[in-house]
Every structure is written in structure tokens, then in C-alpha cells.
Enzyme design. Structure first.
Site, PDB file in Angstrom:
ATOM      1  N   GLU A 187       0.844  -1.200   0.000  1.00  0.00           N
ATOM      2  CA  GLU A 187       0.000   0.000   0.000  1.00  0.00           C
ATOM      3  C   GLU A 187       0.877   1.247   0.000  1.00  0.00           C
ATOM      4  O   GLU A 187       1.701   1.435   0.887  1.00  0.00           O
ATOM      5  CB  GLU A 187      -0.891   0.000   1.257  1.00  0.00           C
ATOM      6  CG  GLU A 187      -1.739   1.254   1.365  1.00  0.00           C
ATOM      7  CD  GLU A 187      -2.377   1.435   2.750  1.00  0.00           C
ATOM      8  OE1 GLU A 187      -2.399   0.482   3.557  1.00  0.00           O
ATOM      9  OE2 GLU A 187      -2.845   2.550   3.022  1.00  0.00           O
ATOM     10  N   HIS A 247       1.211  -3.147  25.958  1.00  0.00           N
ATOM     11  CA  HIS A 247       0.046  -2.712  25.178  1.00  0.00           C
ATOM     12  C   HIS A 247      -0.722  -3.920  24.635  1.00  0.00           C
ATOM     13  O   HIS A 247      -0.471  -4.353  23.514  1.00  0.00           O
ATOM     14  CB  HIS A 247       0.493  -1.836  24.011  1.00  0.00           C
ATOM     15  CG  HIS A 247       1.004  -0.507  24.445  1.00  0.00           C
ATOM     16  ND1 HIS A 247       0.186   0.585  24.617  1.00  0.00           N
ATOM     17  CD2 HIS A 247       2.256  -0.102  24.771  1.00  0.00           C
ATOM     18  CE1 HIS A 247       0.904   1.620  25.019  1.00  0.00           C
ATOM     19  NE2 HIS A 247       2.169   1.236  25.131  1.00  0.00           N
ATOM     20  N   GLU A 275      -3.573  -4.008  23.470  1.00  0.00           N
ATOM     21  CA  GLU A 275      -4.419  -3.652  22.323  1.00  0.00           C
ATOM     22  C   GLU A 275      -3.766  -3.976  20.988  1.00  0.00           C
ATOM     23  O   GLU A 275      -4.455  -4.120  19.980  1.00  0.00           O
ATOM     24  CB  GLU A 275      -4.826  -2.174  22.386  1.00  0.00           C
ATOM     25  CG  GLU A 275      -3.723  -1.151  22.089  1.00  0.00           C
ATOM     26  CD  GLU A 275      -2.894  -0.749  23.317  1.00  0.00           C
ATOM     27  OE1 GLU A 275      -2.822  -1.546  24.280  1.00  0.00           O
ATOM     28  OE2 GLU A 275      -2.313   0.358  23.299  1.00  0.00           O
ATOM     29  N   ILE A 298       3.995  14.866  -4.515  1.00  0.00           N
ATOM     30  CA  ILE A 298       5.407  14.828  -4.914  1.00  0.00           C
ATOM     31  C   ILE A 298       6.130  13.687  -4.198  1.00  0.00           C
ATOM     32  O   ILE A 298       6.909  12.950  -4.791  1.00  0.00           O
ATOM     33  CB  ILE A 298       6.085  16.173  -4.573  1.00  0.00           C
ATOM     34  CG1 ILE A 298       5.525  17.266  -5.480  1.00  0.00           C
ATOM     35  CG2 ILE A 298       7.600  16.088  -4.732  1.00  0.00           C
ATOM     36  CD1 ILE A 298       6.070  18.640  -5.202  1.00  0.00           C
ATOM     37  N   MET A 353      -1.049   2.350  33.742  1.00  0.00           N
ATOM     38  CA  MET A 353      -0.548   1.584  34.892  1.00  0.00           C
ATOM     39  C   MET A 353       0.286   2.504  35.787  1.00  0.00           C
ATOM     40  O   MET A 353       0.164   2.498  37.017  1.00  0.00           O
ATOM     41  CB  MET A 353       0.328   0.422  34.420  1.00  0.00           C
ATOM     42  CG  MET A 353       1.223  -0.121  35.527  1.00  0.00           C
ATOM     43  SD  MET A 353       2.390  -1.340  34.935  1.00  0.00           S
ATOM     44  CE  MET A 353       3.518  -1.423  36.343  1.00  0.00           C
ATOM     45  N   CYS A 356       0.019   0.924  30.109  1.00  0.00           N
ATOM     46  CA  CYS A 356       1.291   1.635  30.043  1.00  0.00           C
ATOM     47  C   CYS A 356       1.258   2.862  30.965  1.00  0.00           C
ATOM     48  O   CYS A 356       1.309   2.703  32.176  1.00  0.00           O
ATOM     49  CB  CYS A 356       1.628   1.988  28.602  1.00  0.00           C
ATOM     50  SG  CYS A 356       3.407   2.158  28.358  1.00  0.00           S
TER      51      CYS A 356
HETATM   52  N1  GLN Z   1       5.456   7.944  29.056  1.00  0.00           N
HETATM   53  C1  GLN Z   1       5.533   6.652  29.678  1.00  0.00           C
HETATM   54  C2  GLN Z   1       6.880   5.990  29.468  1.00  0.00           C
HETATM   55  O1  GLN Z   1       7.627   6.378  28.617  1.00  0.00           O
HETATM   56  C3  GLN Z   1       4.431   5.747  29.196  1.00  0.00           C
HETATM   57  C4  GLN Z   1       4.568   5.360  27.764  1.00  0.00           C
HETATM   58  C5  GLN Z   1       3.306   4.791  27.195  1.00  0.00           C
HETATM   59  O2  GLN Z   1       2.240   4.922  27.792  1.00  0.00           O
HETATM   60  N2  GLN Z   1       3.393   4.172  26.028  1.00  0.00           N
HETATM   61  O3  GLN Z   1       7.193   5.056  30.161  1.00  0.00           O
END
Ligand code: GLN
Length: 529
Positions: free
Chosen positions: A141, A505, A507, A149, A382, A379
Site C-alpha cells: 500500500e 500494550h 491492544e 510529490i 498503569m 502503560c
Molecule cells: N510515558 C511513559 C513511558 O515512557 C508511558 C509510555 C506509554 O504509555 N506508552 O514510560
């Protein structure tokens, strides 16, 4: 060596080229072909990691740690397949490679030019995913719109590939937009004609034209596109607006799109089994219980910034027969009052960077803990749960992350040791999949149903385990650790209906037919309230 399908876009951006590419990938895979997908982003950033989500939406991270465009997330979700670093390229990356070679003297005194040196490097990078994966077909893609350009060297490289490879080894699919005139209700094909003309100017004649439109394509619109763009009538494919992106593959199947693409590639179109996919789409349509979950973040105005989280809720909701309604709450509003959090069945604080809005996120994590509302921290989510616990349960005044307050008396979140001496920002976070070991008897172990997991990361800071004993004594447990026991990857509060924070993560790895257990667990807890 396999075959290539090149997908270009015309008229305007945001037509869903990524979903089209991903859907085609799914449809070919369903026929037993081994498929790989690649996204080309024609900007000068070397990867997506240094870009603000406002500019480009979510940064998606592959298992091997490349920071990519969000389309890679669509690809992985539609294919149910992990992709890798080579599946994503940018102009920055292409030039970087060529300039490094030039500095090494590899070009032996030659003048280094866009043609052939940049185009040769593009071709090398475009071939790479096929070579690495041994796939039968690579779908490539090209980001942006024909006529940009930035896109020209890529189109030139692809034009060359069509000539260099045997006939039937390349297929060009062009996605365009066919607007409807509101006064007459008429479909207008002129913009499509113009964008195909532009493609022809660089030497590319599309094999198939996919027309995105609000209403079904009329026979007359199909005839005009066929005539003026010089493609057979049956190679004009309708791509109508649908209630869910997951319906797109089935609609394209209805247009016999995959069979026609395979015909161009001189490959047989075997029968495809869509039972599982249709089952999933059926569940999406039938979802009944509505559950309201609040997302407290900084980029809530821009949904694309959280696209993988949104999709993870779609997958988990379908699995549970629940319609998850996401309530987007700017963290700055929570700073003023936690009133905005009332009537929520659950609260999620997603990843993020920088100080703005951080106190609102800490307040949201604290509110969920105090009120017994299911809380899912991802992340940064937490990290704020840890900060809230330190301040309000352990009584550590001024506890913070050194990201937001370098002089905090209680750095409960601190830089990873290996991050201390880094100067460069690009590609230097803790990135990609790492294993974690889940503690016996913990909620997270029960949710995953196994002891060892691997999840994708993107962060520089982490829980400061000097404080761990105090947290555990007061009721917040580190229930997932890196195998060496050094890093806390999961925290939870056993004495709470559902309170989990993960440093990774989840997700990124939720798939329609394989929803992520943490999202399923969280939604189940919210529905049950
Ligand atoms: N800012 C935080 C860190 O660098 C969390 C990063 C995030 O949430 N992806 O650890």
C-alpha cells in the site's frame, strides 16, 4: 519469488486504503494463499515513533519492535498474523539507507540520484517482506494520494517492477472516491477519471479500480469509469460505506474482487471459507447489552490516536454479546472534577507521554480505586495507578514519575536503567514483545489462563521496585514480572472488583477472532456491574 499487488489511492486521503489492503489480505489468505502486507509512508520521518498522534494517529508497534503507522494494526487484525519491521517503510528510511551507503563509499564515485539509487533501494525494501516470509503474494500500500510529490519515486519503482517481472506477477489496484451530488443524487466519476489520468502520466495503468462511495455504484457509473479509465467493466469494484470495517471483506467478496485480482495475477481463485468471519460480523450486529466505558486521555478528540484500543473493545464486545460505548474524557476535565466520571461502568487510562493532563489521569485512577469501579491501566495508565496508590494509600506526598517531576521525593515510576544515558529519541524506547511471568493465584494469571505471556511494549519509564514491598503490604501487587524479576509488568489490587495495570500494550494483539483476554475480562467485569 511471489507476486505483488500495489494499492494506490486517488482523489482524496482517508478513503480506507489500509482497510482495503487488509481486507484483500484476508480474502486471499482465506483461499489458502500465504500473504504479507506492506505499508509505505512517503514522509521523511525514519519511522512513526517520533510523531505526535495528532499528526498521524496511533503509533503501532510490531512484535520485533518497529514503530509503525496504524495501518499495520489493521493488517495484523485482518490477517490474524504478526508482521515485522520490514512490513513498514518510509522515505526517511529509504534515504537513510542510501546516504549511509554513500558515506561508506559504496557507490564508488558515482553521482547518487533518485533514479536509479533511491528507486533501487525502494525495490529492495518492497521485495523484502516476501523474501523473509516466503509468502505467495505481497500487498503493498502506497500511502498518500497519487499526484503527491513524495509518492513519485515509489510509483516509479513500481512501474519498473511491472516491466522487470514476468507478466502476471504484478497487479495495480487504484482506490478512488465517487462523490454523490446532493442536489441530484447523482454519482460523479470525474474525480476518478482525473486521478487515473494522473497515474497514467507516471506510466501506470491500473488493473482494477475500487470506487469508494456513499451509495451503491450505478451501472452507469461503472460504465463511465470503465470507459474513461480503460479498465474492463467487471474490474470496477464497489466499496460502499458500511457500518463496520469488518464487513468490508464480505462486501468485496460479493463483488468477486479477490477472484478478479487473482485472475490478473494468473493464479487460481480457490474456494474460500468465511464461516468464522461471518460468525464474528453476525455477533457485531447482534450485540445487545450496552456498557459505557470511559477513556481518560490526552488525545481524545482524535479517535485514530487510540484505534487499536477501540478495535480491541469491538472484538471483546462481540465475544461477550455486549455493545461497548466509549465515552471520551479529556484528562484536563478530570483535573477540575471527577464528576465527569459518573455513570461509567469502567475506566480505562491508555498510554501517553508528557506532563499535560497527567493529574487528571492520576485522579481517574484514584477515583476508580476508591469507588470500586473496574479500572484498566495501559502503560501510562498503569503508571498513574501506581502514583495514585503511592500518594493516597501509602501517604507518599509528591510521589510521581520522574518523567513529570524529575525532583519528586518519591520516584515510584522512574527511567529504565538502560534509558539513562540515551540521547537520541527515535527508536530508543523499550520496544516490541517481551516475556512476563504471571504470579500464581493472581487475577491476571486467571485471565490469561497461563503462566508465561509475551506482550508488546513502548516505554522508557517503569515501576520503581525499591517501593514494591510497601505497595504489596498495602494491597497493590506486582502480579506479572519480567522473567529476571527485575521489572513489574503487571500490577493489580486483589481486594477490588477489577483493578489491573499493565506496562505493555495488549491492544496491539487483539484480533477479531481472537479477542485479547484482558479486554474480555475487563468488559465482562463492567457488564457485570
Ligand atoms: N510515558 C511513559 C513511558 O515512557 C508511558 C509510555 C506509554 O504509555 N506508552 O514510560
Amino acid at each position: 519469488m511471489g507476486k505483488f499487488i500495489f494499492i494506490t489511492g486517488g482523489v482524496l486521503s482517508g478513503l480506507g486504503k489500509g482497510v482495503l489492503a487488509a481486507s484483500l489480505g484476508y480474502l486471499l489468505k482465506a483461499r489458502g494463499y500465504k500473504v504479507t502486507l506492506q505499508k509505505i509512508d512517503p514522509y521523511l520521518n525514519v519511522d512513526a515513533g517520533t510523531m505526535n498522534p495528532y499528526e498521524h494517529g496511533e503509533v503501532f508497534v510490531t512484535a520485533d519492535g518497529k514503530e509503525c503507522d496504524l495501518d499495520i494494526g489493521h493488517y495484523e487484525r485482518f490477517l490474524h498474523q504478526d508482521l515485522s519491521a520490514s512490513n513498514y517503510i518510509t522515505t526517511g528510511q529509504v534515504y537513510w539507507n542510501v546516504i549511509q551507503r554513500e558515506r561508506r563509499g559504496d557507490y564508488l564515485g558515482k553521482t547518487v540520484q533518485i533514479i536509479p539509487h533511491i528507486t533501487e533501494e525502494i525495490k529492495r525494501l518492497v521485495r523484502k517482506p516476501l523474501e523473509e516470509s516466503g509468502a505467495d503474494i505481497a500487498i503493498v500500500e502506497v500511502g498518500g494520494t497519487v499526484g503527491d510529490i513524495e509518492g513519485l519515486p515509489y510509483l516509479e519503482a513500481m512501474r519498473q517492477m511491472r516491466d522487470e517481472l514476468p507478466r502476471g506477477d504484478t497487479c495495480f489496484v487504484h482506490l478512488t472516491y465517487v462523490p454523490v451530488l446532493s442536489t441530484t443524487g447523482e454519482l460523479k466519476t470525474k474525480p476518478t477519471q482525473h486521478s487515473v489520468k494522473e497515474l497514467r502520466e507516471v506510466g501506470i495503468q491500473p488493473d482494477l479500480i475500487v470506487a469508494r462511495s456513499h451509495i451503491p455504484l450505478t451501472p452507469d457509473a461503472r460504465r463511465k469509469i470503465s470507459l474513461f479509465c480503460d479498465v474492463p467493466r467487471e474490474h470496477v469494484i464497489e466499496d460502499r460505506d458500511l457500518p463496520s470495517i469488518y464487513e468490508v471483506p464480505l462486501a468485496l467478496e460479493g463483488e468477486s474482487f479477490p477472484a478478479k485480482v487473482l485472475d490478473v495475477l494468473s493464479l487460481p481463485s480457490r474456494p474460500a471459507d468465511h464461516n468464522a468471519w461471518e460468525g464474528f460480523v453476525g455477533k457485531l450486529r447482534r450485540r445487545s447489552d450496552t456498557v459505557r466505558i470511559g477513556i481518560v486521555g490526552k488525545y481524545v478528540e482524535l479517535r485514530d490516536a487510540y484505534i487499536s484500543i477501540i478495535e480491541s473493545f469491538v472484538h471483546a464486545g462481540a465475544a461477550l454479546g455486549a455493545r461497548v460505548e466509549l465515552s471520551w474524557i479529556p484528562s484536563a476535565e478530570v483535573e477540575e472534577s471527577t464528576d465527569v466520571l459518573r455513570d461509567l461502568a469502567g475506566i480505562l487510562v491508555p498510554g501517553g507521554f508528557g506532563e499535560r493532563g497527567i493529574e487528571g489521569k492520576i485522579a481517574a485512577a484514584n477515583h476508580a480505586r476508591e469507588e470500586g469501579i473496574p479500572y484498566f491501566g495501559i502503560c501510562l495508565g498503569m503508571q498513574v495507578a501506581v502514583i495514585a496508590f503511592a500518594r493516597h494509600v501509602l501517604g507518599l506526598r509528591g510521589a510521581n514519575s520522574t518523567e513529570f517531576d524529575p525532583d519528586t521525593p518519591h520516584p515510584v515510576i522512574d527511567l529504565l536503567p538502560e534509558q539513562r544515558h540515551l540521547r537520541e529519541k527515535g527508536g530508543t524506547m523499550r520496544l516490541g514483545a517481551y516475556p512476563a511471568v504471571l504470579a500464581e493465584g493472581s487475577r491476571v494469571r486467571e485471565i490469561y489462563g497461563k503462566e508465561e505471556i509475551a506482550e508488546r511494549h513502548r516505554h522508557r519509564y517503569e515501576f520503581n521496585t525499591d517501593y514494591l514491598e510497601r505497595f504489596e503490604r498495602a494491597g497493590m501487587r506486582a502480579s506479572g514480572l519480567s522473567p529476571d524479576g527485575r521489572l513489574a509488568e503487571v500490577v493489580e489490587i486483589p481486594d477490588h472488583p477489577w483493578y489491573i495495570g499493565v506496562q505493555f500494550h495488549p491492544e496491539y494483539t487483539s484480533r477479531p477472532l481472537r479477542p485479547h483476554p484482558l479486554f474480555v475480562g475487563f468488559v465482562r467485569a463492567c457488564v457485570g456491574r
